[in-house]
Design a protein around this motif. Sequence first.
Motif, PDB file in Angstrom:
ATOM      1  N   ASP A 190       1.000   5.779   2.459  1.00 48.44           N
ATOM      2  CA  ASP A 190       0.411   4.763   3.331  1.00 48.44           C
ATOM      3  C   ASP A 190       0.372   5.333   4.740  1.00 48.44           C
ATOM      4  O   ASP A 190       1.413   5.701   5.298  1.00 48.44           O
ATOM      5  CB  ASP A 190       1.228   3.473   3.306  1.00 48.44           C
ATOM      6  CG  ASP A 190       0.502   2.295   3.948  1.00 48.44           C
ATOM      7  OD1 ASP A 190      -0.496   2.520   4.664  1.00 48.44           O
ATOM      8  OD2 ASP A 190       0.928   1.149   3.744  1.00 48.44           O
TER       9      ASP A 190
ATOM     10  N   ASN B 189       2.430   3.357  -4.431  1.00 46.78           N
ATOM     11  CA  ASN B 189       1.695   3.075  -3.197  1.00 46.78           C
ATOM     12  C   ASN B 189       2.193   1.807  -2.517  1.00 46.78           C
ATOM     13  O   ASN B 189       2.273   1.747  -1.289  1.00 46.78           O
ATOM     14  CB  ASN B 189       0.198   2.989  -3.496  1.00 46.78           C
ATOM     15  CG  ASN B 189      -0.466   4.349  -3.512  1.00 46.78           C
ATOM     16  OD1 ASN B 189      -0.831   4.891  -2.472  1.00 46.78           O
ATOM     17  ND2 ASN B 189      -0.616   4.931  -4.704  1.00 46.78           N
TER      18      ASN B 189
ATOM     19  N   ALA C  63      -4.373   8.051  -4.299  1.00 43.61           N
ATOM     20  CA  ALA C  63      -4.968   6.726  -4.531  1.00 43.61           C
ATOM     21  C   ALA C  63      -4.818   6.354  -6.000  1.00 43.61           C
ATOM     22  O   ALA C  63      -5.020   7.191  -6.892  1.00 43.61           O
ATOM     23  CB  ALA C  63      -6.433   6.733  -4.128  1.00 43.61           C
TER      24      ALA C  63
ATOM     25  N   LYS D 125       1.529   4.603 -10.292  1.00 40.19           N
ATOM     26  CA  LYS D 125       0.929   4.984  -9.007  1.00 40.19           C
ATOM     27  C   LYS D 125       0.678   3.764  -8.137  1.00 40.19           C
ATOM     28  O   LYS D 125       0.861   3.814  -6.915  1.00 40.19           O
ATOM     29  CB  LYS D 125      -0.375   5.747  -9.217  1.00 40.19           C
ATOM     30  CG  LYS D 125      -0.197   7.209  -9.577  1.00 40.19           C
ATOM     31  CD  LYS D 125      -1.523   7.933  -9.651  1.00 40.19           C
ATOM     32  CE  LYS D 125      -2.103   8.212  -8.286  1.00 40.19           C
ATOM     33  NZ  LYS D 125      -3.349   9.005  -8.349  1.00 40.19           N
TER      34      LYS D 125
ATOM     35  N   GLY E 282       2.827   7.880  -3.974  1.00 37.33           N
ATOM     36  CA  GLY E 282       1.891   7.068  -3.209  1.00 37.33           C
ATOM     37  C   GLY E 282       2.007   7.423  -1.748  1.00 37.33           C
ATOM     38  O   GLY E 282       2.907   8.168  -1.341  1.00 37.33           O
TER      39      GLY E 282
ATOM     40  N   THR F  91       3.867   1.290   1.261  1.00 37.00           N
ATOM     41  CA  THR F  91       3.456   0.227   2.183  1.00 37.00           C
ATOM     42  C   THR F  91       4.658  -0.564   2.675  1.00 37.00           C
ATOM     43  O   THR F  91       4.821  -0.811   3.879  1.00 37.00           O
ATOM     44  CB  THR F  91       2.447  -0.706   1.492  1.00 37.00           C
ATOM     45  OG1 THR F  91       1.264   0.032   1.194  1.00 37.00           O
ATOM     46  CG2 THR F  91       2.090  -1.893   2.367  1.00 37.00           C
TER      47      THR F  91
END
Length: 345
Positions: free
Chosen positions: A56, A263, A71, A259, A54, A267
Amino acid sequence: MNNHNLRMSRHPSPAAPYGGAITDVAGIEVGHFTDSRRPTGCTVILAREGAVAGVDVRGAAPGTRETDLLAPGNFVQQIHAVMLAGGSAWGLAAADGVTRWLEERGVGLDVRYGTLPLVPSAVLFDLPVGDARIRPDAGAGYAACEAASSTAPAEGNVGAGSGALVGKLFGVHRAMKGGVGTASVTVNGVTVGALIACNALGDVVDPDTGRVVAGARTEDGKTLLDTRRALLSGHLPTPLLAGTNTTLGVVATDAALTKVQANRLATAAHDGLARAINPVHTMSDGDTLFALATGRVPLQGDAPGMTVLGALAAEVVARATLRAVHAARSVRTEDAYFPCAADLD
């Protein structure tokens, strides 16, 4: 600038806090290429067996490649490496060398007509240090792969952090040397590690003490200014060229993640940058963090869940950022001097 006028300090840095490395995560290897002609280079984080990934992007001026494929709704499920480089957008060319090196070894996604390595990448701006015409290229990326191993990687003025600076809000001439740092933690059998190339506009702060470790200096260059307090007292920043900073990094874990979870891990990891850099995620930074999950440990039983993994990710990012400036060494060019944290102790 003349490359032959570059001088690096021999002053020993203070002992770097914390420990561990991103390579403590099973399935992760790291290699650096450091250009001998000027402080620049690239760093590759390899996951030869594939890793769920992932990303960010929090800074407003990023330079990236192949991040859209990460994504959660997009087709690709695993990638094979992440490349971090200096040289601004020119440095993205180093990813071509990583791709070639992996393809030669049969690592990648089978697309019937060939094996396609997937190498998301990001760059930072290190052009003020030395001859800006020298940037990482495909050969640099290939060389970084050749140097990769599962041993703890070098820190400081190496790879993507070779030309990194921190504390530029009041002018590059008052900045200090940044670099590469790494750290890891293991909780209940799950390891989370991070590697950070710190080239921040803001100061680097020890999150445990609140003390500024490296960043903008006073006008005489002898002491730290403390950017946060300077801004609060009304000091005006120097006008900046957009995108001339950026902190990059990779968080890796041996946990088995989707996934979506990878992600979310990327973050959460940005909280670590917010603890260790002030200000962070600015209009002149392209701060980008990748997350890799090698899937060696299933999230079941006593294994930590996503809330704990997020907390660990933020922690190792903060630690790696701090280590980056503790490990850095000062650099002198023809017309500038960038001290390291040890020089101001």
